[in-house]
Design a protein around this motif. Structure first.
Motif, PDB file in Angstrom:
ATOM      1  N   VAL A 217       0.856  -1.185   0.000  1.00  0.00           N
ATOM      2  CA  VAL A 217       0.000   0.000   0.000  1.00  0.00           C
ATOM      3  C   VAL A 217       0.890   1.232   0.000  1.00  0.00           C
ATOM      4  O   VAL A 217       1.757   1.379   0.870  1.00  0.00           O
ATOM      5  CB  VAL A 217      -0.926   0.024   1.230  1.00  0.00           C
ATOM      6  CG1 VAL A 217      -1.611   1.378   1.368  1.00  0.00           C
ATOM      7  CG2 VAL A 217      -1.969  -1.083   1.128  1.00  0.00           C
ATOM      8  N   ASP A 218       0.703   2.088  -0.988  1.00  0.00           N
ATOM      9  CA  ASP A 218       1.421   3.352  -1.031  1.00  0.00           C
ATOM     10  C   ASP A 218       0.641   4.354  -0.181  1.00  0.00           C
ATOM     11  O   ASP A 218      -0.465   4.769  -0.541  1.00  0.00           O
ATOM     12  CB  ASP A 218       1.543   3.841  -2.476  1.00  0.00           C
ATOM     13  CG  ASP A 218       2.376   5.101  -2.583  1.00  0.00           C
ATOM     14  OD1 ASP A 218       1.829   6.184  -2.288  1.00  0.00           O
ATOM     15  OD2 ASP A 218       3.559   5.019  -2.950  1.00  0.00           O
ATOM     16  N   LEU A 219       1.208   4.723   0.967  1.00  0.00           N
ATOM     17  CA  LEU A 219       0.475   5.551   1.924  1.00  0.00           C
ATOM     18  C   LEU A 219       0.187   6.947   1.389  1.00  0.00           C
ATOM     19  O   LEU A 219      -0.851   7.540   1.699  1.00  0.00           O
ATOM     20  CB  LEU A 219       1.253   5.625   3.237  1.00  0.00           C
ATOM     21  CG  LEU A 219       1.236   4.329   4.061  1.00  0.00           C
ATOM     22  CD1 LEU A 219       2.242   4.388   5.198  1.00  0.00           C
ATOM     23  CD2 LEU A 219      -0.168   4.061   4.602  1.00  0.00           C
ATOM     24  N   ASN A 220       1.088   7.500   0.598  1.00  0.00           N
ATOM     25  CA  ASN A 220       0.829   8.813   0.012  1.00  0.00           C
ATOM     26  C   ASN A 220      -0.404   8.764  -0.880  1.00  0.00           C
ATOM     27  O   ASN A 220      -1.308   9.601  -0.791  1.00  0.00           O
ATOM     28  CB  ASN A 220       2.051   9.268  -0.788  1.00  0.00           C
ATOM     29  CG  ASN A 220       1.884  10.669  -1.361  1.00  0.00           C
ATOM     30  OD1 ASN A 220       1.199  11.511  -0.792  1.00  0.00           O
ATOM     31  ND2 ASN A 220       2.504  10.923  -2.498  1.00  0.00           N
ATOM     32  N   ARG A 221      -0.471   7.750  -1.733  1.00  0.00           N
ATOM     33  CA  ARG A 221      -1.605   7.627  -2.644  1.00  0.00           C
ATOM     34  C   ARG A 221      -2.888   7.255  -1.901  1.00  0.00           C
ATOM     35  O   ARG A 221      -3.982   7.657  -2.299  1.00  0.00           O
ATOM     36  CB  ARG A 221      -1.285   6.594  -3.722  1.00  0.00           C
ATOM     37  CG  ARG A 221      -0.182   7.054  -4.662  1.00  0.00           C
ATOM     38  CD  ARG A 221       0.170   5.979  -5.681  1.00  0.00           C
ATOM     39  NE  ARG A 221       1.276   6.395  -6.516  1.00  0.00           N
ATOM     40  CZ  ARG A 221       1.154   7.118  -7.625  1.00  0.00           C
ATOM     41  NH1 ARG A 221      -0.039   7.514  -8.016  1.00  0.00           N
ATOM     42  NH2 ARG A 221       2.214   7.460  -8.330  1.00  0.00           N
ATOM     43  N   LEU A 222      -2.760   6.484  -0.828  1.00  0.00           N
ATOM     44  CA  LEU A 222      -3.940   6.167  -0.021  1.00  0.00           C
ATOM     45  C   LEU A 222      -4.512   7.443   0.597  1.00  0.00           C
ATOM     46  O   LEU A 222      -5.732   7.663   0.591  1.00  0.00           O
ATOM     47  CB  LEU A 222      -3.580   5.162   1.069  1.00  0.00           C
ATOM     48  CG  LEU A 222      -4.705   4.799   2.050  1.00  0.00           C
ATOM     49  CD1 LEU A 222      -5.892   4.178   1.320  1.00  0.00           C
ATOM     50  CD2 LEU A 222      -4.190   3.853   3.136  1.00  0.00           C
TER      51      LEU A 222
ATOM     52  N   SER B  58       7.724   2.029   3.586  1.00  0.00           N
ATOM     53  CA  SER B  58       6.436   2.718   3.545  1.00  0.00           C
ATOM     54  C   SER B  58       6.329   3.720   4.684  1.00  0.00           C
ATOM     55  O   SER B  58       5.903   4.867   4.493  1.00  0.00           O
ATOM     56  CB  SER B  58       5.307   1.689   3.623  1.00  0.00           C
ATOM     57  OG  SER B  58       4.051   2.296   3.433  1.00  0.00           O
ATOM     58  N   TRP B  59       6.728   3.304   5.878  1.00  0.00           N
ATOM     59  CA  TRP B  59       6.665   4.204   7.032  1.00  0.00           C
ATOM     60  C   TRP B  59       7.670   5.347   6.902  1.00  0.00           C
ATOM     61  O   TRP B  59       7.373   6.487   7.263  1.00  0.00           O
ATOM     62  CB  TRP B  59       6.924   3.419   8.318  1.00  0.00           C
ATOM     63  CG  TRP B  59       5.873   2.397   8.601  1.00  0.00           C
ATOM     64  CD1 TRP B  59       4.543   2.468   8.265  1.00  0.00           C
ATOM     65  CD2 TRP B  59       6.047   1.139   9.251  1.00  0.00           C
ATOM     66  NE1 TRP B  59       3.885   1.333   8.676  1.00  0.00           N
ATOM     67  CE2 TRP B  59       4.771   0.496   9.287  1.00  0.00           C
ATOM     68  CE3 TRP B  59       7.136   0.481   9.816  1.00  0.00           C
ATOM     69  CZ2 TRP B  59       4.581  -0.755   9.865  1.00  0.00           C
ATOM     70  CZ3 TRP B  59       6.944  -0.770  10.392  1.00  0.00           C
ATOM     71  CH2 TRP B  59       5.684  -1.378  10.416  1.00  0.00           C
ATOM     72  N   GLN B  60       8.858   5.049   6.388  1.00  0.00           N
ATOM     73  CA  GLN B  60       9.868   6.086   6.217  1.00  0.00           C
ATOM     74  C   GLN B  60       9.376   7.174   5.273  1.00  0.00           C
ATOM     75  O   GLN B  60       9.529   8.370   5.520  1.00  0.00           O
ATOM     76  CB  GLN B  60      11.162   5.475   5.671  1.00  0.00           C
ATOM     77  CG  GLN B  60      12.285   6.478   5.419  1.00  0.00           C
ATOM     78  CD  GLN B  60      12.812   7.089   6.696  1.00  0.00           C
ATOM     79  OE1 GLN B  60      13.004   6.378   7.683  1.00  0.00           O
ATOM     80  NE2 GLN B  60      13.041   8.394   6.696  1.00  0.00           N
ATOM     81  N   ARG B  61       8.762   6.746   4.187  1.00  0.00           N
ATOM     82  CA  ARG B  61       8.268   7.723   3.226  1.00  0.00           C
ATOM     83  C   ARG B  61       7.137   8.552   3.830  1.00  0.00           C
ATOM     84  O   ARG B  61       7.052   9.760   3.628  1.00  0.00           O
ATOM     85  CB  ARG B  61       7.771   7.020   1.963  1.00  0.00           C
ATOM     86  CG  ARG B  61       7.408   8.031   0.895  1.00  0.00           C
ATOM     87  CD  ARG B  61       6.888   7.388  -0.354  1.00  0.00           C
ATOM     88  NE  ARG B  61       6.616   8.427  -1.332  1.00  0.00           N
ATOM     89  CZ  ARG B  61       5.703   8.341  -2.272  1.00  0.00           C
ATOM     90  NH1 ARG B  61       4.966   7.271  -2.369  1.00  0.00           N
ATOM     91  NH2 ARG B  61       5.520   9.319  -3.124  1.00  0.00           N
ATOM     92  N   ALA B  62       6.248   7.898   4.580  1.00  0.00           N
ATOM     93  CA  ALA B  62       5.142   8.612   5.212  1.00  0.00           C
ATOM     94  C   ALA B  62       5.664   9.671   6.181  1.00  0.00           C
ATOM     95  O   ALA B  62       5.132  10.786   6.257  1.00  0.00           O
ATOM     96  CB  ALA B  62       4.228   7.625   5.936  1.00  0.00           C
TER      97      ALA B  62
END
Length: 298
Positions: free
Chosen positions: A39-44, A76-80
Protein backbone atom coordinates in the motif's frame (compact mmCIF):
# COMPACT_ATOMS: atom_id res chain seq x y z
CA UNK A 1 -19.23 7.40 -2.53
CA UNK A 2 -21.02 7.86 0.79
CA UNK A 3 -21.22 11.37 2.16
CA UNK A 4 -19.90 12.23 5.64
CA UNK A 5 -22.27 13.32 8.36
CA UNK A 6 -23.22 16.93 7.70
CA UNK A 7 -22.53 18.64 11.03
CA UNK A 8 -18.91 19.63 10.33
CA UNK A 9 -18.17 23.36 10.47
CA UNK A 10 -14.59 23.06 9.14
CA UNK A 11 -13.50 21.72 5.77
CA UNK A 12 -10.37 20.13 7.22
CA UNK A 13 -10.02 16.35 6.94
CA UNK A 14 -8.20 14.41 9.66
CA UNK A 15 -7.15 10.92 8.57
CA UNK A 16 -6.38 7.97 10.85
CA UNK A 17 -4.92 4.83 9.24
CA UNK A 18 -4.48 1.40 10.78
CA UNK A 19 -1.69 0.26 8.45
CA UNK A 20 -1.71 -3.36 9.59
CA UNK A 21 -5.45 -3.67 9.06
CA UNK A 22 -5.30 -2.06 5.63
CA UNK A 23 -2.49 -4.29 4.36
CA UNK A 24 -3.65 -7.55 5.95
CA UNK A 25 -7.30 -7.20 4.98
CA UNK A 26 -6.32 -5.89 1.54
CA UNK A 27 -4.24 -8.94 0.73
CA UNK A 28 -7.12 -11.15 1.90
CA UNK A 29 -9.75 -9.18 -0.01
CA UNK A 30 -7.80 -9.25 -3.28
CA UNK A 31 -6.39 -12.75 -2.76
CA UNK A 32 -2.78 -11.57 -3.03
CA UNK A 33 -0.02 -12.98 -0.83
CA UNK A 34 0.70 -10.62 2.05
CA UNK A 35 4.43 -10.44 1.34
CA UNK A 36 3.68 -9.28 -2.24
CA UNK A 37 0.85 -6.87 -1.42
CA UNK A 38 1.80 -3.23 -0.85
CA UNK A 39 0.00 0.00 0.00
CA UNK A 40 1.42 3.35 -1.03
CA UNK A 41 0.47 5.55 1.92
CA UNK A 42 0.83 8.81 0.01
CA UNK A 43 -1.61 7.63 -2.64
CA UNK A 44 -3.94 6.17 -0.02
CA UNK A 45 -4.09 9.56 1.71
CA UNK A 46 -4.73 11.32 -1.60
CA UNK A 47 -7.51 8.83 -2.34
CA UNK A 48 -9.40 9.19 0.95
CA UNK A 49 -8.70 12.91 1.12
CA UNK A 50 -10.64 13.18 -2.15
CA UNK A 51 -9.53 16.72 -2.99
CA UNK A 52 -10.42 18.16 0.41
CA UNK A 53 -8.19 20.29 2.62
CA UNK A 54 -5.93 18.18 4.80
CA UNK A 55 -5.65 18.68 8.54
CA UNK A 56 -3.35 15.92 9.82
CA UNK A 57 -2.62 12.28 9.09
CA UNK A 58 -1.98 9.65 11.78
CA UNK A 59 -0.68 6.20 10.84
CA UNK A 60 -0.06 3.28 13.19
CA UNK A 61 1.38 -0.16 12.50
CA UNK A 62 3.16 -3.03 14.19
CA UNK A 63 6.46 -4.86 13.93
CA UNK A 64 7.36 -8.50 14.71
CA UNK A 65 8.84 -9.20 18.11
CA UNK A 66 11.50 -11.65 16.95
CA UNK A 67 11.65 -11.66 13.14
CA UNK A 68 12.99 -8.67 11.17
CA UNK A 69 10.43 -6.08 10.08
CA UNK A 70 9.63 -6.53 6.36
CA UNK A 71 11.61 -3.94 4.44
CA UNK A 72 8.52 -2.97 2.41
CA UNK A 73 6.84 -1.82 5.65
CA UNK A 74 9.93 0.06 6.81
CA UNK A 75 10.14 1.89 3.49
CA UNK A 76 6.44 2.72 3.54
CA UNK A 77 6.67 4.20 7.03
CA UNK A 78 9.87 6.09 6.22
CA UNK A 79 8.27 7.72 3.23
CA UNK A 80 5.14 8.61 5.21
CA UNK A 81 7.32 10.31 7.84
CA UNK A 82 9.14 12.27 5.15
CA UNK A 83 5.77 13.48 3.88
CA UNK A 84 5.02 14.94 7.30
CA UNK A 85 2.56 12.30 8.48
CA UNK A 86 2.48 11.22 12.13
CA UNK A 87 3.71 7.61 12.11
CA UNK A 88 3.99 5.30 15.10
CA UNK A 89 4.88 1.60 15.19
CA UNK A 90 4.49 -0.88 18.03
CA UNK A 91 6.15 -4.23 18.62
CA UNK A 92 3.78 -7.19 18.67
CA UNK A 93 3.58 -9.35 21.78
CA UNK A 94 4.94 -12.88 22.23
CA UNK A 95 1.80 -14.29 20.57
CA UNK A 96 2.40 -12.04 17.54
CA UNK A 97 -0.67 -9.97 18.42
CA UNK A 98 -0.78 -6.22 17.99
CA UNK A 99 -0.48 -4.09 21.07
CA UNK A 100 -0.88 -0.33 21.16
CA UNK A 101 -1.98 0.41 17.59
CA UNK A 102 -5.68 0.93 18.30
CA UNK A 103 -4.97 2.81 21.54
CA UNK A 104 -2.58 5.19 19.78
CA UNK A 105 -5.07 5.98 17.03
CA UNK A 106 -8.01 6.27 19.43
CA UNK A 107 -6.13 8.65 21.75
CA UNK A 108 -5.12 10.90 18.86
CA UNK A 109 -8.67 10.83 17.53
CA UNK A 110 -9.98 11.98 20.91
CA UNK A 111 -7.39 14.76 21.14
CA UNK A 112 -8.28 16.07 17.68
CA UNK A 113 -12.01 15.81 18.36
CA UNK A 114 -11.76 17.70 21.65
CA UNK A 115 -9.26 20.40 20.61
CA UNK A 116 -10.04 21.23 16.98
CA UNK A 117 -12.96 22.90 15.25
CA UNK A 118 -15.30 20.13 14.09
CA UNK A 119 -14.27 18.93 10.65
CA UNK A 120 -14.29 15.55 8.96
CA UNK A 121 -12.80 12.53 10.68
CA UNK A 122 -11.73 9.75 8.31
CA UNK A 123 -10.94 6.35 9.83
CA UNK A 124 -9.21 3.89 7.50
CA UNK A 125 -9.76 0.46 9.04
CA UNK A 126 -12.45 -2.15 9.45
CA UNK A 127 -11.66 -2.69 13.12
CA UNK A 128 -14.54 -2.03 15.51
CA UNK A 129 -12.36 -0.90 18.44
CA UNK A 130 -13.03 2.78 17.78
CA UNK A 131 -16.64 3.14 18.91
CA UNK A 132 -15.75 5.53 21.77
CA UNK A 133 -13.96 8.20 19.67
CA UNK A 134 -16.49 7.83 16.84
CA UNK A 135 -19.41 8.38 19.21
CA UNK A 136 -17.60 11.37 20.72
CA UNK A 137 -17.00 12.78 17.22
CA UNK A 138 -20.69 12.53 16.39
CA UNK A 139 -21.57 14.14 19.74
CA UNK A 140 -19.22 17.05 18.96
CA UNK A 141 -20.77 17.50 15.49
CA UNK A 142 -17.88 16.07 13.48
CA UNK A 143 -18.40 14.46 10.11
CA UNK A 144 -17.34 10.81 10.15
CA UNK A 145 -16.25 8.52 7.30
CA UNK A 146 -15.12 4.90 7.42
CA UNK A 147 -12.92 3.51 4.63
CA UNK A 148 -12.38 -0.24 4.82
CA UNK A 149 -12.17 -3.50 2.90
CA UNK A 150 -15.64 -5.10 2.67
CA UNK A 151 -14.64 -8.49 4.07
CA UNK A 152 -12.94 -6.92 7.09
CA UNK A 153 -15.54 -4.30 7.93
CA UNK A 154 -17.06 -4.52 11.41
CA UNK A 155 -20.86 -4.68 11.58
CA UNK A 156 -20.88 -1.63 13.87
CA UNK A 157 -19.52 0.52 11.03
CA UNK A 158 -22.18 -0.35 8.48
CA UNK A 159 -24.59 2.22 9.93
CA UNK A 160 -22.01 4.99 9.35
CA UNK A 161 -21.04 6.63 6.05
CA UNK A 162 -18.50 4.23 4.61
CA UNK A 163 -16.50 3.68 1.45
CA UNK A 164 -15.09 0.42 0.10
CA UNK A 165 -11.32 0.40 -0.34
CA UNK A 166 -11.81 -2.36 -2.88
CA UNK A 167 -13.58 0.08 -5.18
CA UNK A 168 -10.51 2.34 -5.17
CA UNK A 169 -7.62 -0.09 -4.64
CA UNK A 170 -6.03 0.51 -8.05
CA UNK A 171 -5.25 4.06 -6.96
CA UNK A 172 -3.02 3.05 -4.01
CA UNK A 173 -2.27 -0.70 -3.95
CA UNK A 174 0.49 -2.45 -5.87
CA UNK A 175 2.03 -5.91 -6.17
CA UNK A 176 5.75 -6.67 -6.11
CA UNK A 177 6.15 -10.22 -7.28
CA UNK A 178 8.11 -12.16 -9.91
CA UNK A 179 5.31 -13.65 -11.98
CA UNK A 180 5.65 -16.71 -14.16
CA UNK A 181 6.02 -15.57 -17.75
CA UNK A 182 3.40 -18.11 -18.73
CA UNK A 183 0.77 -16.10 -16.88
CA UNK A 184 1.77 -12.47 -17.56
CA UNK A 185 3.12 -10.29 -20.34
CA UNK A 186 6.34 -8.62 -19.18
CA UNK A 187 8.04 -5.36 -20.07
CA UNK A 188 11.67 -4.93 -19.06
CA UNK A 189 12.94 -1.43 -18.28
CA UNK A 190 16.32 -0.40 -16.96
CA UNK A 191 19.23 1.99 -17.01
CA UNK A 192 21.31 4.26 -14.79
CA UNK A 193 18.70 7.03 -15.16
CA UNK A 194 16.64 5.13 -12.58
CA UNK A 195 19.22 6.03 -9.93
CA UNK A 196 18.15 9.68 -10.26
CA UNK A 197 14.45 9.03 -9.70
CA UNK A 198 13.27 10.61 -6.48
CA UNK A 199 11.31 7.54 -5.44
CA UNK A 200 12.23 4.56 -7.56
CA UNK A 201 8.75 3.01 -7.67
CA UNK A 202 6.91 6.24 -8.50
CA UNK A 203 7.24 6.40 -12.31
CA UNK A 204 6.13 2.76 -12.54
CA UNK A 205 3.17 3.26 -10.20
CA UNK A 206 2.20 6.46 -11.98
CA UNK A 207 1.89 4.61 -15.28
CA UNK A 208 -0.33 1.85 -13.89
CA UNK A 209 -2.50 4.06 -11.70
CA UNK A 210 -3.30 6.63 -14.39
CA UNK A 211 -4.56 3.77 -16.57
CA UNK A 212 -6.63 2.16 -13.83
CA UNK A 213 -4.54 -1.01 -13.93
CA UNK A 214 -3.43 -2.94 -10.86
CA UNK A 215 0.23 -2.01 -10.50
CA UNK A 216 2.41 -5.14 -10.77
CA UNK A 217 6.18 -5.07 -11.05
CA UNK A 218 9.38 -6.54 -9.65
CA UNK A 219 12.90 -5.14 -9.33
CA UNK A 220 15.50 -7.57 -10.63
CA UNK A 221 18.29 -5.32 -9.40
CA UNK A 222 18.80 -1.65 -8.50
CA UNK A 223 18.23 -0.40 -12.06
CA UNK A 224 16.19 -3.10 -13.82
CA UNK A 225 12.53 -3.98 -13.38
CA UNK A 226 9.90 -6.20 -14.95
CA UNK A 227 6.42 -4.68 -15.36
CA UNK A 228 3.58 -7.19 -15.70
CA UNK A 229 0.40 -7.01 -17.76
CA UNK A 230 -2.55 -9.32 -18.37
CA UNK A 231 -3.06 -8.41 -22.04
CA UNK A 232 -0.74 -8.05 -25.00
CA UNK A 233 -2.27 -4.69 -25.93
CA UNK A 234 -1.47 -3.36 -22.44
CA UNK A 235 2.13 -4.46 -22.93
CA UNK A 236 2.36 -2.69 -26.29
CA UNK A 237 0.83 0.52 -24.94
CA UNK A 238 3.23 0.51 -21.99
CA UNK A 239 6.21 -0.07 -24.25
CA UNK A 240 5.19 2.83 -26.52
CA UNK A 241 4.66 5.11 -23.51
CA UNK A 242 8.08 4.42 -21.98
CA UNK A 243 9.77 4.79 -25.36
CA UNK A 244 8.11 8.19 -25.79
CA UNK A 245 9.69 9.53 -22.60
CA UNK A 246 12.98 11.38 -22.61
CA UNK A 247 14.91 8.98 -20.39
CA UNK A 248 18.55 9.06 -21.54
CA UNK A 249 20.13 5.62 -21.98
CA UNK A 250 17.07 3.74 -20.70
CA UNK A 251 16.45 0.40 -22.37
CA UNK A 252 12.92 -0.87 -23.00
CA UNK A 253 12.26 -4.44 -24.07
CA UNK A 254 9.00 -6.30 -24.63
CA UNK A 255 9.46 -9.77 -23.20
CA UNK A 256 5.94 -11.04 -23.76
CA UNK A 257 5.10 -14.28 -22.04
CA UNK A 258 8.31 -16.02 -22.99
CA UNK A 259 11.39 -14.54 -21.35
CA UNK A 260 14.36 -16.24 -22.95
CA UNK A 261 17.98 -15.68 -22.01
CA UNK A 262 16.89 -13.35 -19.24
CA UNK A 263 17.60 -13.93 -15.57
CA UNK A 264 14.36 -14.36 -13.67
CA UNK A 265 14.19 -12.35 -10.43
CA UNK A 266 14.17 -14.13 -7.12
CA UNK A 267 11.39 -13.69 -4.60
CA UNK A 268 13.86 -12.81 -1.84
CA UNK A 269 15.42 -9.46 -1.09
CA UNK A 270 19.07 -9.60 -0.09
CA UNK A 271 19.49 -5.90 0.55
CA UNK A 272 19.15 -4.81 4.16
CA UNK A 273 16.78 -2.01 5.08
CA UNK A 274 19.60 0.08 6.52
CA UNK A 275 21.27 0.08 3.11
CA UNK A 276 18.04 1.04 1.35
CA UNK A 277 17.19 3.90 3.70
CA UNK A 278 20.52 5.60 3.10
CA UNK A 279 19.51 5.93 -0.55
CA UNK A 280 16.15 7.55 0.17
CA UNK A 281 15.86 11.20 -0.89
CA UNK A 282 14.91 13.78 1.68
CA UNK A 283 11.52 15.40 1.26
CA UNK A 284 10.17 18.40 3.11
CA UNK A 285 6.85 18.14 4.89
CA UNK A 286 5.91 21.58 3.54
CA UNK A 287 5.67 20.39 -0.05
CA UNK A 288 2.07 19.82 -1.21
CA UNK A 289 1.09 16.17 -1.33
CA UNK A 290 0.06 16.36 -4.96
CA UNK A 291 3.45 17.81 -5.90
CA UNK A 292 5.14 14.91 -4.15
CA UNK A 293 2.97 12.31 -5.84
CA UNK A 294 5.41 12.12 -8.70
CA UNK A 295 8.60 14.08 -9.21
CA UNK A 296 11.57 13.29 -11.35
CA UNK A 297 10.49 10.29 -13.41
CA UNK A 298 8.42 11.82 -16.17
Amino acid sequence: MSEPTTHATSNLVYIFIDYSNVTHEGSRELNIANDSFNVDLNRLVITVRNGRELGRVFIAGSTPQTAPTPYKDELSWQRAKDLGFDVKTFQRNASNKEKGVDVYLACNMMEIILTKTPGILVLVTGDSDFSTPINKAKEKKWGVEIWSWPKGMAKDFKSLPHVSLKDHHKSFAYVTKAYSTKSKYALKIGGDIIKSWRWKNEPIMEYFFTRNLLCQFYWIDATTAHLYFDKKLQLKEASDWWLSKDHPNMFIEELGRDIKNDRMPRETQDKKFAEIVTELPQQTANEPLVDQLFNGGM
